[in-house]
Write an enzyme that holds these catalytic residues in place. Structure first.
Site, PDB file in Angstrom:
ATOM      1  N   LYS A 152     -64.791  48.572 -61.332  1.00  0.00           N
ATOM      2  CA  LYS A 152     -64.173  49.811 -61.790  1.00  0.00           C
ATOM      3  C   LYS A 152     -64.761  50.210 -63.140  1.00  0.00           C
ATOM      4  O   LYS A 152     -64.463  49.617 -64.176  1.00  0.00           O
ATOM      5  CB  LYS A 152     -62.650  49.654 -61.940  1.00  0.00           C
ATOM      6  CG  LYS A 152     -61.991  51.019 -62.034  1.00  0.00           C
ATOM      7  CD  LYS A 152     -60.703  51.042 -62.804  1.00  0.00           C
ATOM      8  CE  LYS A 152     -60.852  51.188 -64.278  1.00  0.00           C
ATOM      9  NZ  LYS A 152     -61.506  52.424 -64.765  1.00  0.00           N
ATOM     10  N   GLU A 227     -63.193  40.148 -72.488  1.00  0.00           N
ATOM     11  CA  GLU A 227     -64.080  40.439 -73.620  1.00  0.00           C
ATOM     12  C   GLU A 227     -63.448  41.623 -74.337  1.00  0.00           C
ATOM     13  O   GLU A 227     -63.457  42.745 -73.821  1.00  0.00           O
ATOM     14  CB  GLU A 227     -65.484  40.812 -73.119  1.00  0.00           C
ATOM     15  CG  GLU A 227     -66.207  39.703 -72.394  1.00  0.00           C
ATOM     16  CD  GLU A 227     -66.669  38.576 -73.309  1.00  0.00           C
ATOM     17  OE1 GLU A 227     -66.584  38.729 -74.543  1.00  0.00           O
ATOM     18  OE2 GLU A 227     -67.098  37.547 -72.781  1.00  0.00           O
ATOM     19  N   CYS A 261     -68.178  46.648 -79.739  1.00  0.00           N
ATOM     20  CA  CYS A 261     -67.240  45.551 -80.004  1.00  0.00           C
ATOM     21  C   CYS A 261     -67.784  44.606 -81.064  1.00  0.00           C
ATOM     22  O   CYS A 261     -67.030  43.964 -81.765  1.00  0.00           O
ATOM     23  CB  CYS A 261     -66.952  44.803 -78.721  1.00  0.00           C
ATOM     24  SG  CYS A 261     -68.445  44.288 -77.886  1.00  0.00           S
ATOM     25  N   GLU A 354     -59.572  47.781 -85.544  1.00  0.00           N
ATOM     26  CA  GLU A 354     -60.872  48.157 -84.982  1.00  0.00           C
ATOM     27  C   GLU A 354     -60.943  49.680 -84.955  1.00  0.00           C
ATOM     28  O   GLU A 354     -60.187  50.327 -84.232  1.00  0.00           O
ATOM     29  CB  GLU A 354     -60.986  47.606 -83.552  1.00  0.00           C
ATOM     30  CG  GLU A 354     -62.351  47.832 -82.966  1.00  0.00           C
ATOM     31  CD  GLU A 354     -62.473  47.305 -81.535  1.00  0.00           C
ATOM     32  OE1 GLU A 354     -61.537  47.470 -80.734  1.00  0.00           O
ATOM     33  OE2 GLU A 354     -63.535  46.740 -81.217  1.00  0.00           O
TER      34      GLU A 354
HETATM   35  P1  NAD Z   1     -59.993  50.288 -72.672  1.00  0.00           P
HETATM   36  O1  NAD Z   1     -59.323  48.967 -72.834  1.00  0.00           O
HETATM   37  O2  NAD Z   1     -59.229  51.509 -72.941  1.00  0.00           O
HETATM   38  O3  NAD Z   1     -60.586  50.435 -71.196  1.00  0.00           O
HETATM   39  C1  NAD Z   1     -61.451  49.474 -70.620  1.00  0.00           C
HETATM   40  C2  NAD Z   1     -61.340  49.569 -69.118  1.00  0.00           C
HETATM   41  O4  NAD Z   1     -60.020  49.196 -68.724  1.00  0.00           O
HETATM   42  C3  NAD Z   1     -61.583  50.955 -68.558  1.00  0.00           C
HETATM   43  O5  NAD Z   1     -62.263  50.874 -67.320  1.00  0.00           O
HETATM   44  C4  NAD Z   1     -60.155  51.461 -68.322  1.00  0.00           C
HETATM   45  O6  NAD Z   1     -60.086  52.451 -67.306  1.00  0.00           O
HETATM   46  C5  NAD Z   1     -59.470  50.179 -67.892  1.00  0.00           C
HETATM   47  N1  NAD Z   1     -58.002  50.198 -68.060  1.00  0.00           N
HETATM   48  C6  NAD Z   1     -57.276  50.945 -68.922  1.00  0.00           C
HETATM   49  N2  NAD Z   1     -55.962  50.699 -68.753  1.00  0.00           N
HETATM   50  C7  NAD Z   1     -55.866  49.751 -67.789  1.00  0.00           C
HETATM   51  C8  NAD Z   1     -54.777  49.070 -67.206  1.00  0.00           C
HETATM   52  N3  NAD Z   1     -53.515  49.299 -67.556  1.00  0.00           N
HETATM   53  N4  NAD Z   1     -55.025  48.143 -66.248  1.00  0.00           N
HETATM   54  C9  NAD Z   1     -56.306  47.850 -65.892  1.00  0.00           C
HETATM   55  N5  NAD Z   1     -57.380  48.486 -66.407  1.00  0.00           N
HETATM   56  C10 NAD Z   1     -57.166  49.415 -67.365  1.00  0.00           C
HETATM   57  O7  NAD Z   1     -61.297  50.170 -73.579  1.00  0.00           O
HETATM   58  P2  NAD Z   1     -62.369  51.286 -73.865  1.00  0.00           P
HETATM   59  O8  NAD Z   1     -61.741  52.287 -74.758  1.00  0.00           O
HETATM   60  O9  NAD Z   1     -63.001  51.741 -72.589  1.00  0.00           O
HETATM   61  O10 NAD Z   1     -63.466  50.419 -74.647  1.00  0.00           O
HETATM   62  C11 NAD Z   1     -63.352  50.149 -75.989  1.00  0.00           C
HETATM   63  C12 NAD Z   1     -62.822  48.748 -76.228  1.00  0.00           C
HETATM   64  O11 NAD Z   1     -63.613  47.791 -75.524  1.00  0.00           O
HETATM   65  C13 NAD Z   1     -62.935  48.330 -77.682  1.00  0.00           C
HETATM   66  O12 NAD Z   1     -61.757  47.679 -78.080  1.00  0.00           O
HETATM   67  C14 NAD Z   1     -64.107  47.360 -77.694  1.00  0.00           C
HETATM   68  O13 NAD Z   1     -64.103  46.447 -78.742  1.00  0.00           O
HETATM   69  C15 NAD Z   1     -63.970  46.715 -76.373  1.00  0.00           C
HETATM   70  N6  NAD Z   1     -65.245  46.139 -75.960  1.00  0.00           N
HETATM   71  C16 NAD Z   1     -65.389  44.787 -75.971  1.00  0.00           C
HETATM   72  C17 NAD Z   1     -66.605  44.199 -75.615  1.00  0.00           C
HETATM   73  C18 NAD Z   1     -66.780  42.722 -75.608  1.00  0.00           C
HETATM   74  O14 NAD Z   1     -67.694  42.255 -74.944  1.00  0.00           O
HETATM   75  N7  NAD Z   1     -65.960  41.951 -76.293  1.00  0.00           N
HETATM   76  C19 NAD Z   1     -67.674  45.018 -75.252  1.00  0.00           C
HETATM   77  C20 NAD Z   1     -67.486  46.393 -75.259  1.00  0.00           C
HETATM   78  C21 NAD Z   1     -66.259  46.937 -75.599  1.00  0.00           C
END
Ligand code: NAD
Length: 453
Positions: A152, A227, A261, A354
């Site tokens: 997804k 992650e 991240c 963050e």
């Molecule tokens: P997000 O958590 O809003 O969304 C990530 C994914 O989760 C998306 O596909 C979203 O549709 C899905 N999602 C949202 N709500 C959900 C739910 N209730 N149940 C299941 N899935 C759900 O994050 P974002 O805004 O897309 O990305 C930014 C965040 O990702 C930042 O906090 C960043 O630090 C983190 N990030 C971490 C890494 C790592 O490897 N540690 C890498 C990249 C980004």
């Protein structure tokens, strides 16, 4: 339909069908049906298929990079690097099917052996900041180990994942082995997390959503790797090559417009070097080329959305200690200037949360002990850098910092061949390198009696 926006122009660049819970159920059913045949594919044949998939992605690399640059608003050079890493990742894990080794263990009256078995259907949920490359970190080891997957992508950036599904089918991956559902996280992601036929969720995203996923997965005792977010430290000691540290600092925090991240968004500087460091940093920040993601020379693009820009702006109120800022283009696009705040206290909101945008906090420290204490005073623990001319000190500090990925005299965070992941609330488990395979397999023990008793 999902309207896919190009952040540099604020225009709709594509429309894709919006999946809901029913489509997730269908995708899981297809993945479940494909699983027995996929896990039975001979290791050498599975390896060949993954290599063929890598070649097919490479053949379309330009198209994929352009799509990613436009949809995620990232510089084309960065997008090309990410697609090259996708190819490298599939090639690396193509070596795994024939190397998933077990052990033999000395026991009484028999032979004892271990096997690495696939899990079944794995749900992959990825964010919008590095859409295809983060998907590949999960997909490649998952498929190599014999799992089938439902991927997804984030609702804002579904295009390259949908392209990958087409490329994989063309390359000969059997139907149902890789299924992509593009839809909202609260619907599609949540359904994957609760689905009884999904054995594991591999998630990259925010710590907040990660908490909910861990809680939701508990219901069916799913395996979970997370992650999550970060608030990493870039630690600059007075004995460092300050010119080199200042030249590298902008890309360490403003790369991907700060939506990274691993962003080293807390720049900890030894107080005696603070003035010299800021003098060297200012021209480096102002020289960053911000603009059209498709322009070869661009170093920073726009933020992903208007909402993201509003959230970032909250961290820079009128009375914020802005020492200098970069520039942004006029006109459409979710631009935000590279912004340096100094001096900041580690307890300020901008230093604790963050920001996920191009805002850096410069925090002075007195000595090594204080630098380590400040670096660790956070709920996160993803990455970090240490700049020092004293190798013994650099290694001492690297061992003391509570984070999963540290680099010395460098910004480097991610390599296909080495483990990546966070301490504390930055996550659970590791991606990339050989260790990731253990997160896509179950360890099975088999005892074979050879003597009576
Ligand atoms: P997000 O958590 O809003 O969304 C990530 C994914 O989760 C998306 O596909 C979203 O549709 C899905 N999602 C949202 N709500 C959900 C739910 N209730 N149940 C299941 N899935 C759900 O994050 P974002 O805004 O897309 O990305 C930014 C965040 O990702 C930042 O906090 C960043 O630090 C983190 N990030 C971490 C890494 C790592 O490897 N540690 C890498 C990249 C980004």
């Amino acid at each position: 339909m999902i309207e896919v926006i190009e952040p540099a122009t604020e225009r709709v660049m594509a429309e894709v069908p919006r999946a809901g819970a029913e489509e997730v159920d269908l995708a899981v059913a297809r993945a479940k049906a494909a699983y027995p045949a996929w896990r039975a594919v001979r290791p050498g044949d599975r390896a060949s298929l993954l290599r063929r998939l890598a070649d097919a992605i490479e053949a379309e690399a330009d198209q994929l990079a352009t799509l990613e640059a436009r949809n995620a608003g990232k510089p084309i050079g960065d997008a090309q690097g990410e697609i090259a890493m996708v190819v490298e990742c599939f090639r690396y894990y193509a070596g795994a099917p024939e190397r998933l080794l077990g052990q033999t263990i000395p026991v009484a009256a028999g032979v004892d052996m271990t096997f690495r078995e696939p899990l079944g259907v794995v749900g992959l949920i990825v964010p919008w900041n590095f859409p295809l490359v983060i998907a590949s970190w999960k997909l490649a080891p998952a498929l190599a180990a014999g799992n089938t997957v439902v991927l997804k992508p984030a609702e804002l950036t579904p295009l390259t994942a949908l392209e990958l599904e087409r490329i994989a089918l063309d390359a000969g991956l059997p139907e149902g082995v890789l299924n992509v559902v593009a839809g909202p996280g609260s619907v599609c992601g949540a359904r994957l997390v609760e689905h009884p036929d999904v054995a594991k969720i591999a998630f990259t995203g925010s710590t907040e959503v990660g908490r909910g996923i861990a809680a939701g997965a508990a219901e069916t005792i799913k395996r979970v790797t997370l992650e999550l977010g970060g608030k990493s430290a870039n630690m600059i000691f007075a004995d460092a090559d300050l010119e080199a540290a200042a030249a590298a600092a902008p890309s360490a925090v403003f790369g991907n417009a700060g939506q990274d991240c691993c962003a080293r968004s807390r720049i900890l500087v030894e107080r005696s070097a603070l003035e010299r460091f800021l003098e060297a940093l200012e021209p480096a920040v102002k020289a960053m080329r911000v603009g059209d993601p498709l322009e070869e020379s661009t170093e920073m693009g726009p933020l992903i959305s208007a909402g993201r820009r509003e959230s970032v702006a909250e961290f820079v109120p009128d009375d914020a200690p802005v020492v200098f800022r970069g520039s942004i283009p006029d006109g459409a696009g979710y631009w935000f200037p590279a912004t340096v705040l100094a001096p900041v206290s580690n307890s300020d909101r901008a230093a604790r949360e963050e920001i996920f945008g191009p805002v850096a906090c410069v925090i002075p420290f007195a000595d090594e002990a204080e630098a380590i204490a400040l670096a660790n005073e956070t709920i996160y623990g993803l990455s970090g850098s240490i700049w020092s001319g004293d190798g013994a000190r650099a290694l001492r500090v690297a061992r003391a910092v509570e984070a999963g990925v540290i680099s010395i005299n460098s910004n480097s965070s991610v390599r296909v061949t080495t483990p990546f992941g966070g301490f504390k609330q930055s996550g659970v488990g590791r991606e990339l390198g050989p260790d990731a395979l253990s997160h896509y397999t179950e360890l099975k023990n088999v005892y074979y009696a050879t003597e009576e008793g």
